[in-house]
Design an enzyme around this catalytic site. Structure first.
Site, PDB file in Angstrom:
ATOM      1  N   LYS A  35       0.857  -1.142  -0.030  1.00  0.00           N
ATOM      2  CA  LYS A  35      -0.123   0.052  -0.063  1.00  0.00           C
ATOM      3  C   LYS A  35       0.932   1.165  -0.040  1.00  0.00           C
ATOM      4  O   LYS A  35       1.738   1.328   1.056  1.00  0.00           O
ATOM      5  CB  LYS A  35      -1.044   0.104   1.422  1.00  0.00           C
ATOM      6  CG  LYS A  35      -1.823   1.378   1.412  1.00  0.00           C
ATOM      7  CD  LYS A  35      -2.800   0.994   2.561  1.00  0.00           C
ATOM      8  CE  LYS A  35      -1.977   1.153   3.861  1.00  0.00           C
ATOM      9  NZ  LYS A  35      -1.912   2.697   4.187  1.00  0.00           N
ATOM     10  N   ASP A  38      -3.089   4.267  -1.880  1.00  0.00           N
ATOM     11  CA  ASP A  38      -3.852   4.684  -0.808  1.00  0.00           C
ATOM     12  C   ASP A  38      -3.964   6.177  -0.978  1.00  0.00           C
ATOM     13  O   ASP A  38      -3.426   6.976   0.015  1.00  0.00           O
ATOM     14  CB  ASP A  38      -3.214   4.281   0.580  1.00  0.00           C
ATOM     15  CG  ASP A  38      -3.907   4.693   1.781  1.00  0.00           C
ATOM     16  OD1 ASP A  38      -5.169   4.900   1.689  1.00  0.00           O
ATOM     17  OD2 ASP A  38      -3.421   4.437   2.891  1.00  0.00           O
ATOM     18  N   LYS A  56      -7.053   7.529  -0.115  1.00  0.00           N
ATOM     19  CA  LYS A  56      -8.263   7.736   0.430  1.00  0.00           C
ATOM     20  C   LYS A  56      -9.195   9.202  -0.309  1.00  0.00           C
ATOM     21  O   LYS A  56      -9.359  10.157   0.246  1.00  0.00           O
ATOM     22  CB  LYS A  56      -7.884   8.240   1.703  1.00  0.00           C
ATOM     23  CG  LYS A  56      -7.356   7.382   2.517  1.00  0.00           C
ATOM     24  CD  LYS A  56      -7.114   7.521   4.073  1.00  0.00           C
ATOM     25  CE  LYS A  56      -6.676   6.412   5.013  1.00  0.00           C
ATOM     26  NZ  LYS A  56      -5.221   5.959   4.650  1.00  0.00           N
ATOM     27  N   LEU A  57      -9.617   8.996  -1.601  1.00  0.00           N
ATOM     28  CA  LEU A  57     -10.244   9.598  -2.228  1.00  0.00           C
ATOM     29  C   LEU A  57     -11.392  10.256  -1.739  1.00  0.00           C
ATOM     30  O   LEU A  57     -12.399   9.303  -0.945  1.00  0.00           O
ATOM     31  CB  LEU A  57     -10.222   9.116  -3.575  1.00  0.00           C
ATOM     32  CG  LEU A  57      -9.255   8.811  -4.598  1.00  0.00           C
ATOM     33  CD1 LEU A  57      -9.791   7.959  -5.704  1.00  0.00           C
ATOM     34  CD2 LEU A  57      -8.753  10.084  -5.106  1.00  0.00           C
ATOM     35  N   ALA A  58     -11.712  11.523  -1.595  1.00  0.00           N
ATOM     36  CA  ALA A  58     -12.874  11.936  -0.970  1.00  0.00           C
ATOM     37  C   ALA A  58     -13.411  13.279  -1.716  1.00  0.00           C
ATOM     38  O   ALA A  58     -12.985  14.253  -1.177  1.00  0.00           O
ATOM     39  CB  ALA A  58     -12.622  12.016   0.498  1.00  0.00           C
ATOM     40  N   ASP A  59     -13.924  13.094  -2.955  1.00  0.00           N
ATOM     41  CA  ASP A  59     -14.268  14.221  -3.785  1.00  0.00           C
ATOM     42  C   ASP A  59     -15.496  14.002  -4.651  1.00  0.00           C
ATOM     43  O   ASP A  59     -16.171  12.833  -4.348  1.00  0.00           O
ATOM     44  CB  ASP A  59     -12.983  14.531  -4.691  1.00  0.00           C
ATOM     45  CG  ASP A  59     -12.700  15.982  -4.926  1.00  0.00           C
ATOM     46  OD1 ASP A  59     -14.164  16.645  -5.352  1.00  0.00           O
ATOM     47  OD2 ASP A  59     -11.741  16.686  -4.909  1.00  0.00           O
ATOM     48  N   ILE A  60     -15.809  14.845  -5.489  1.00  0.00           N
ATOM     49  CA  ILE A  60     -16.766  14.614  -6.463  1.00  0.00           C
ATOM     50  C   ILE A  60     -16.699  13.501  -7.368  1.00  0.00           C
ATOM     51  O   ILE A  60     -15.476  13.185  -7.615  1.00  0.00           O
ATOM     52  CB  ILE A  60     -17.396  15.834  -7.138  1.00  0.00           C
ATOM     53  CG1 ILE A  60     -16.313  16.272  -8.110  1.00  0.00           C
ATOM     54  CG2 ILE A  60     -17.996  16.939  -6.357  1.00  0.00           C
ATOM     55  CD1 ILE A  60     -16.791  17.382  -9.145  1.00  0.00           C
ATOM     56  N   GLY A  61     -17.495  12.662  -7.903  1.00  0.00           N
ATOM     57  CA  GLY A  61     -17.171  11.577  -8.639  1.00  0.00           C
ATOM     58  C   GLY A  61     -16.368  11.712  -9.686  1.00  0.00           C
ATOM     59  O   GLY A  61     -15.298  10.971 -10.121  1.00  0.00           O
ATOM     60  N   GLY A  88      -0.847  -0.572  18.036  1.00  0.00           N
ATOM     61  CA  GLY A  88      -1.243  -1.301  19.293  1.00  0.00           C
ATOM     62  C   GLY A  88      -1.892  -2.775  18.961  1.00  0.00           C
ATOM     63  O   GLY A  88      -1.890  -3.447  19.692  1.00  0.00           O
ATOM     64  N   GLY A 100       2.835  -1.383   8.673  1.00  0.00           N
ATOM     65  CA  GLY A 100       3.648  -0.468   8.156  1.00  0.00           C
ATOM     66  C   GLY A 100       5.202  -0.513   8.890  1.00  0.00           C
ATOM     67  O   GLY A 100       5.740  -1.292   8.857  1.00  0.00           O
TER      68      GLY A 100
END
Length: 224
Positions: A33, A61, A63-68, A178, A195
Site C-alpha cells: 500500500k 492509498d 483516500k479519495l474524497a471528492d466528487i465523482g 497497538g 507499516g
C-alpha cells in the site's frame, strides 16, 4: 495475510527506500500500500518502474474524497501507472460520487476499497456513527474491499456481519498502533496492514517473517 504499508520517513532517498523493502518482502506478503506522501515524493512514473513486474496487490492509498468526476479521473490515472487497487472514503456518499468512481474502477480493472472506519480515535467522533450506511454504499457499488481498523476488532466483526463473506476486509493498525498480528483476521478481516513495525525495523525481512508467524499462530488458536 499481510499488506505492507510503504510510508517512508523524512530524510531518506524515498525511491531507494521503497525499492529495498519491495525487493526484500515481495515473496512473503500479499501486497503493498502506497500512501499520498510517497506517491508525491517518488512520482507515479518512478513507482511504476519499481513495481513493473509485480502481480500482487498494489494499492494507491489516496483516500479519495471528492466528487465523482475527480475521483474517477484520479483512479484512472493511477491505474495507468500499474496500480491495481485504490482506496476511497465512503463518507462522500453514493450519488455523483462513489457510484462514478466504481464505474471507472470496473472499466480499468481496479479493485475499489472503501474506508468505513479508521484506526485512530477520531474515527469514533463521526465516521463510526455511520458505519452501517457506509457499508450499504459499499454493497451498492460492489466494492471489492473495505477498510476497518485492527485497533477496534469489534468494528471488524460488525462490518463482517453487515457485508457478508465475499467482500474483503483490510485492517490497519497492526504493530505500532497497538494491535497484535492475527487479531484482525480472528475477528473477520482478510488482510492485516502493517507499516512501521516492518518497514522501519533494522531487519525488514526478519521482522516481516516474525509478524507472519505470529499471525499464523494467533489465527490457528482462535480458529481452533
Amino acid at each position: 495475510m499481510i499488506i505492507v504499508a510503504l510510508d517512508p520517513p523524512q530524510n531518506v532517498d524515498v525511491e531507494k527506500w521503497i525499492k529495498i523493502r519491495y525487493d526484500e518482502l515481495k515473496e512473503y506478503v500479499q501486497g503493498f500500500k502506497i500512501g499520498v506522501p510517497a506517491i508525491i515524493r517518488v512520482g507515479l512514473e518512478g513507482l511504476s518502474k519499481i513495481f513493473k513486474d509485480y502481480s500482487g496487490l498494489l494499492i494507491a492509498d489516496l483516500k479519495l474524497a471528492d466528487i465523482g468526476d475527480v475521483m474517477a479521473l484520479t483512479a484512472s490515472i493511477v491505474g495507468d501507472y500499474g496500480f491495481n487497487a485504490v482506496i476511497a472514503h465512503a463518507f462522500v456518499g453514493y450519488s455523483q460520487a462513489v457510484d462514478e468512481l466504481s464505474k471507472t474502477c470496473e472499466k480499468k480493472g481496479l479493485k475499489l476499497i472503501l474506508v468505513v472506519s479508521m484506526s485512530h480515535r477520531g474515527s469514533e467522533e463521526f465516521i463510526d456513527k455511520h458505519l452501517e450506511s457506509f457499508v450499504e454504499i459499499a454493497k451498492r457499488v460492489g466494492s471489492w474491499g473495505l477498510v476497518a481498523p485492527a485497533t477496534r476488532p469489534l468494528i471488524i466483526k460488525r462490518v463482517r456481519e453487515l457485508i457478508g463473506s465475499e467482500v474483503k476486509i483490510l485492517s490497519p493498525g497492526i504493530g505500532v498502533q497497538g494491535a497484535e498480528p492475527g487479531t484482525a483476521i480472528c475477528y473477520g478481516a482478510d488482510y492485516e496492514i502493517v507499516g512501521r513495525a516492518i518497514t522501519h525495523s533494522e531487519n525488514v525481512k526478519q521482522s516481516a517473517l516474525k509478524i507472519i508467524e505470529n499471525q499464523k499462530q494467533r489465527v490457528a488458536k482462535c480458529r481452533g
